[in-house]
Design a protein around this motif. Structure first.
Motif, PDB file in Angstrom:
ATOM      1  N   VAL A  35      41.430  51.336  39.162  1.00  0.00           N
ATOM      2  CA  VAL A  35      42.128  50.811  40.333  1.00  0.00           C
ATOM      3  C   VAL A  35      41.275  51.226  41.521  1.00  0.00           C
ATOM      4  N   GLU A  45      37.362  42.755  46.554  1.00  0.00           N
ATOM      5  CA  GLU A  45      37.496  41.803  45.440  1.00  0.00           C
ATOM      6  C   GLU A  45      36.127  41.501  44.838  1.00  0.00           C
ATOM      7  N   ARG A  52      33.893  44.131  36.725  1.00  0.00           N
ATOM      8  CA  ARG A  52      34.520  43.531  35.523  1.00  0.00           C
ATOM      9  C   ARG A  52      33.457  42.829  34.693  1.00  0.00           C
ATOM     10  N   THR A  58      38.943  46.754  32.868  1.00  0.00           N
ATOM     11  CA  THR A  58      39.946  46.209  33.776  1.00  0.00           C
ATOM     12  C   THR A  58      39.739  46.838  35.150  1.00  0.00           C
ATOM     13  N   THR A  60      41.460  46.685  38.908  1.00  0.00           N
ATOM     14  CA  THR A  60      42.510  46.193  39.801  1.00  0.00           C
ATOM     15  C   THR A  60      42.145  46.583  41.227  1.00  0.00           C
ATOM     16  N   ALA A  78      49.812  50.911  41.421  1.00  0.00           N
ATOM     17  CA  ALA A  78      48.949  50.128  40.522  1.00  0.00           C
ATOM     18  C   ALA A  78      48.425  50.968  39.357  1.00  0.00           C
TER      19      ALA A  78
END
Ligand code: NAP
Length: 259
Positions: A35, A45, A52, A58, A60, A78
């Motif tokens: 996270v 982002e 990724r 993963t 986030t 999260a």
């Protein structure tokens, strides 16, 4: 060396760029799900998408200001069962000791002392309940050797260092290991901004400002986010369980001290 943390989950704060990004990248390369956080959603982002794609973990992305209660709550929500916490935030501005008001001090203490403390207080009970956890706080070489113009940073980070010194000894027997990483000069936007301040104040070129700073580093160069991240990932590894409450300086030898 296998760091033994594949499948673990880490929160890495202030991680779209610089040392936080280097730390996130190194953890992702070890198979850690992330996270990550920063204020600017676009760069965050983009960083998440790159990690990724590169590491198959993963990632986030939680955009928000980690120095606010709302920002911290969103990040913690999260990752309710985080095994690893890397605290980080932007550093306070430079200036002269007589410049700063009470509000300036409170802002620096909120960002660079109370924010990491709040994150540890929120994440560590779960780590203790599960019997395993790692916390790395990104602080500053200024903790060991003050940078006079960074008085706000010197002050706030000294408080965090004191909290970690005691707390790390209280949680070590429950499998939770806390350490601080103290960066010296690294090639990030933060270093560029500080070099820019010297350019402005002294009317010299950026090249001259950088050459002057490099001359203060025995390694003869700035550090990189990649090597900083590798050190952070090691402190988050299964191999670091006996390294407790340490302040590890990564500065190319700039802090001229025997111990
Ligand atoms: P950087 O290159 O400027 O990167 C800072 C990162 O933190 C960015 O991703 C930024 O994204 C994010 N960020 C900043 N403030 C935030 C906030 N309030 N909430 C969430 N995210 C935030 O900085 P850096 O060089 O990696 O430095 C990291 C830390 O190490 C700082 O505290 C700095 O003072 C300390 N340090 C750095 C050096 C060095 O030479 N680089 C030396 C000593 C200490 P957004 O702007 O989008 O939020």
């Amino acid at each position: 060396m296998d760091l033994g943390i594949r499948g673990r989950t880490a929160i890495v704060c202030a991680a779209s760029k610089g040392l936080g990004r280097g730390s996130a990248e190194a953890l992702a390369a070890e198979g850690v799900d992330l996270v990550i956080n920063a204020r600017g959603a676009e760069a965050l982002e983009a960083a998440a998408a790159e990690m990724r794609a590169r590491h198959g973990v993963t990632v986030t992305a939680v955009a928000g200001d980690i120095t606010t209660p709302e920002g911290r709550a969103a990040v913690l929500a999260a990752a309710p069962e985080a095994d690893i916490l890397v605290t980080n935030a932007g550093g306070p501005p430079p200036g002269l000791w007589s410049d700063w008001s009470r509000e300036d001090f409170l802002k620096a203490i909120e960002a660079n002392m109370l924010t990491p403390i709040a994150l540890m207080q929120a994440a560590m009970p779960g780590m203790i309940a599960r019997g395993w956890g790692r916390v790395v706080n990104i602080t500053s070489g200024a903790v060991k050797s003050p940078v006079p113009q960074l008085g706000l940073s010197n002050t706030a980070r000294a408080g965090l260092t004191g909290f970690v010194a005691g707390t790390s000894r209280q949680v070590a027997a429950q499998g939770v290991v806390i350490n601080n990483l103290l960066p010296g000069i690294h090639a990030t936007d933060r270093a560029l901004a500080l070099d820019g301040g010297v350019v402005k104040a002294r009317g010299i070129s950026m090249e001259a400002a950088r050459a002057e700073r490099m001359a203060t580093i025995p390694a003869g160069r700035y550090g990189t986010p990649e090597e900083f991240g590798a050190a952070c990932a090691f402190l988050c590894s299964v191999h670091a369980g006996f390294i407790v409450g340490q302040n590890i300086v990564l500065d190319g030898g700039a802090n001229n001290a025997t111990l």
